[in-house]
Design a protein around this motif. Sequence first.
Motif, PDB file in Angstrom:
ATOM      1  N   GLN A  19       0.826  -1.212   0.000  1.00 33.81           N
ATOM      2  CA  GLN A  19       0.000   0.000   0.000  1.00 33.81           C
ATOM      3  C   GLN A  19       0.860   1.261   0.000  1.00 33.81           C
ATOM      4  OE1 GLN A  19      -3.262   0.396  -0.236  1.00 33.81           O
ATOM      5  NE2 GLN A  19      -3.230   2.588   0.160  1.00 33.81           N
TER       6      GLN A  19
ATOM      7  N   LYS B 230       1.735   3.974  -6.222  1.00 33.56           N
ATOM      8  CA  LYS B 230       1.526   2.579  -5.891  1.00 33.56           C
ATOM      9  C   LYS B 230       1.932   1.697  -7.077  1.00 33.56           C
ATOM     10  CE  LYS B 230      -2.536   1.916  -3.821  1.00 33.56           C
ATOM     11  NZ  LYS B 230      -3.820   1.284  -3.446  1.00 33.56           N
TER      12      LYS B 230
ATOM     13  N   LYS C 204       1.192  -1.016  -9.380  1.00 31.59           N
ATOM     14  CA  LYS C 204       0.019  -1.791  -9.786  1.00 31.59           C
ATOM     15  C   LYS C 204       0.407  -3.014 -10.601  1.00 31.59           C
ATOM     16  CE  LYS C 204      -3.005   2.201 -10.244  1.00 31.59           C
ATOM     17  NZ  LYS C 204      -3.777   3.011 -11.199  1.00 31.59           N
TER      18      LYS C 204
ATOM     19  N   LYS D 128       0.005   6.145 -17.791  1.00 32.02           N
ATOM     20  CA  LYS D 128      -1.282   6.696 -17.378  1.00 32.02           C
ATOM     21  C   LYS D 128      -2.013   7.373 -18.547  1.00 32.02           C
ATOM     22  CE  LYS D 128      -3.630   8.633 -13.617  1.00 32.02           C
ATOM     23  NZ  LYS D 128      -3.834   8.353 -12.218  1.00 32.02           N
TER      24      LYS D 128
ATOM     25  N   VAL E 242      -5.525   9.380   1.917  1.00 33.45           N
ATOM     26  CA  VAL E 242      -4.250   8.664   1.818  1.00 33.45           C
ATOM     27  C   VAL E 242      -4.086   7.887   0.523  1.00 33.45           C
ATOM     28  CG1 VAL E 242      -3.051   6.653   2.766  1.00 33.45           C
ATOM     29  CG2 VAL E 242      -3.751   8.504   4.271  1.00 33.45           C
ATOM     30  N   ASP E 243      -5.135   7.192   0.074  1.00 33.28           N
ATOM     31  CA  ASP E 243      -4.958   6.323  -1.087  1.00 33.28           C
ATOM     32  C   ASP E 243      -5.197   7.099  -2.375  1.00 33.28           C
ATOM     33  OD1 ASP E 243      -4.666   3.257  -1.833  1.00 33.28           O
ATOM     34  OD2 ASP E 243      -6.031   4.216  -3.237  1.00 33.28           O
ATOM     35  N   GLU E 244      -4.149   7.131  -3.214  1.00 31.86           N
ATOM     36  CA  GLU E 244      -4.194   7.946  -4.425  1.00 31.86           C
ATOM     37  C   GLU E 244      -5.259   7.464  -5.410  1.00 31.86           C
ATOM     38  OE1 GLU E 244      -0.862   8.939  -7.547  1.00 31.86           O
ATOM     39  OE2 GLU E 244      -0.068   8.794  -5.514  1.00 31.86           O
ATOM     40  N   ASP E 245      -5.361   6.157  -5.589  1.00 33.10           N
ATOM     41  CA  ASP E 245      -6.343   5.633  -6.541  1.00 33.10           C
ATOM     42  C   ASP E 245      -7.758   5.927  -6.085  1.00 33.10           C
ATOM     43  OD1 ASP E 245      -4.520   4.677  -8.289  1.00 33.10           O
ATOM     44  OD2 ASP E 245      -4.424   2.682  -7.400  1.00 33.10           O
TER      45      ASP E 245
ATOM     46  N   ASP F 203      -8.424   9.551  -6.586  1.00 34.13           N
ATOM     47  CA  ASP F 203      -8.558   9.870  -8.012  1.00 34.13           C
ATOM     48  C   ASP F 203      -9.973   9.650  -8.520  1.00 34.13           C
ATOM     49  OD1 ASP F 203      -6.161  10.719  -8.863  1.00 34.13           O
ATOM     50  OD2 ASP F 203      -5.750   9.029 -10.200  1.00 34.13           O
ATOM     51  N   ARG F 204     -10.585   8.581  -8.063  1.00 34.10           N
ATOM     52  CA  ARG F 204     -11.828   8.118  -8.686  1.00 34.10           C
ATOM     53  C   ARG F 204     -13.068   8.361  -7.845  1.00 34.10           C
ATOM     54  NH1 ARG F 204     -10.437   4.203 -12.384  1.00 34.10           N
ATOM     55  NH2 ARG F 204     -12.498   4.539 -13.221  1.00 34.10           N
TER      56      ARG F 204
END
Lengths: 345, 323
Positions: free
Chosen positions: A200, A223, A225, A288, B112-115, B118-119
Amino acid sequence: MIADLDQLEGSNQTELEKNGEHFEFNAPVTEAVSIGNTVVVGFGDGKIRFFKPDQKPHDIQAHSGVILCMVKAEDYILTGGDDGRFLQISMDGEIEEIANFGSRWVDSVAAYKGDRVCSSDKVVYIWSKENEKKSFTHQSTISGVTFSPNGKHLAVSRYGGVTVWRREKNKWSSSNYSWKGSHGKVTFSPNGKYLVTSMQENQLHGWRLNDKADLAMSGYPAKIKSFNWVGDTPYLVTSGASEAVCWPFDGKEGPMGRKPVCVASGGKQYATFVESLTEENAVFVGFKDGLVLLSEIDEKKNPITIRNSTGSEVSAIVVSETRAHILIGDIKGNVTWSSIRPQQN
Amino acid sequence: MENSQQVPVTVLTGFLGAGKTTLLNRILTEQHGRKYAVIVNEFGEQGIDNDLVVDADEEVFEMNNGCICCTVRGDLIRILSGLMKRADKLDAIIVETTGLADPAPVAQTFFVDEDVADRTKLDAIVTVADAVHLSSQLEDHHEAEEQIAFADVLLLNKVDLVDDSALTRVKERIRKINPFAKIIQTTRCDAPLDEVVGLNAFSLERVLEVEPDFLESDHDHEHDDDVTSVSFVSDTPLDMDKFQTWFGDLLRTKGQDILRSKGILDFQGEEERYVFQGVHMLMDASPMGSWAEGKKRSSRIVFIGRNLDSMNLEEGFENCKIG
């Protein structure tokens, strides 16, 4: 003299853009694998599409929701979906439901010879060739499962590390590889000596299987992927930075204390998908904004632009097992399918 | 930056029996033609009328990012990432939490979580509270306090079952914990739905619209671990360097106890208003347009948390003034 704009544009087109076939499917490409000369693609609307040379792709409705995971198993594929189903699908498109977990998603799948494995929540389920079913419950939700190359180990990633199940005569025994934090997908090195997870926290964590020595591979801005093993060294090629970051796993210590090789810069944006071209010691890197580059694992070599930017994040790149075709998919559902054999003139 | 591709997420908290499921079913049945995904927990009340229900396990984990209080919901990262791969576009996602859940990890996941960021975007934290039982729940469970403290909207349900003086008391108690939540009094969660979903409460623009109730705090009879709030106003412009040093230090050392913070700041030499909001140690901040013409500039800052008395907040804020 006046430059002909059309011609200028045309001259910037890559071979793949000129010769490839382009499709819009309106559902994100989530997974893709190859069996022989065929590439099988999973989508966010539950459809599976088969791409074969010189044929139009044909589709089947496999799941009712997102196809979350897919893996090649001998001459068929295994898929898991957010409809809670674990499916075995033949190359003719025949579907066999192995299990249905209802509102619990099937998050990861793995295969070795006749063994078919999936995870749902905290549990890993194994169906043997003889269709005997076993299940192992873990302390937290599972994010990845994979077999070692010789099939003797099954790695299960979760919060706090990886549980490695070892196949013994009549049973499986487990061993914990611990590292604080949340672990995502998991992979074994081709020689089976190392185990690596994406985390993470924009980093990879690895262990040497025999003595559990830790490897930390960090410094990524995003991150990770996607990762893939390339070449004889071998290198672990990873996304998550503006270039493909390639960690050498040769020698006794692997990447410990060494710098990675960084190839195929996409400028300011980050790589989102990597696929290996093992015989060439080269890697396809998707970005991206849709750009796809091909580069040898050598910082002195310049990358080749395989496809220019499209504006949509690359979510899959697969080279067919016969090395004749490449398929590129993105999160908007666009697919490019092209021969990669040199054109005969 | 606002991104129209981001799916809004409403977090629904509240103790068992407060009326979460009633509200959830109203949202799902009365908003015709909209597509919602509902993330429920395994101990949740049954009977949710929707074809897209996802089971969550409320698994919380610590981030190794230097924030000692930075916990996030791992299952939310997994589920939201999965939902974003769907072919059909969702109008909204609703996360129902168990009665005893701490809302901080849910909110922090979106920082905290970029993904995920983003969405999707955190729209609002909506807490359903039971007017009859809230006082005793606040005594017995610190989670109840946290759910009040984190709320952007507070549905004070079952008000038909308490008398006026009890209602006044419970509202005062809520205000002491959280002066800027919008309180809606209901009998069977019959609040107008446009005041519950689609609020954009976590956008920085929204901070500008919230006028906290500036209550005189009376700390006499409170325990040390009670959640309270304090707010300060200054008509003197602030020194940006001094503020950043003080506030950065404060969040780093006391972020565990500061549940939420919000502010609109007037920095000397800056044309634009500076707006921020935070959850524990994480903060989102940016310049947000000019001050209204002809209106007096002033800085306002609000903290909700525990042990606020021990942080010398007033003194710290005073020291940020220019001069």
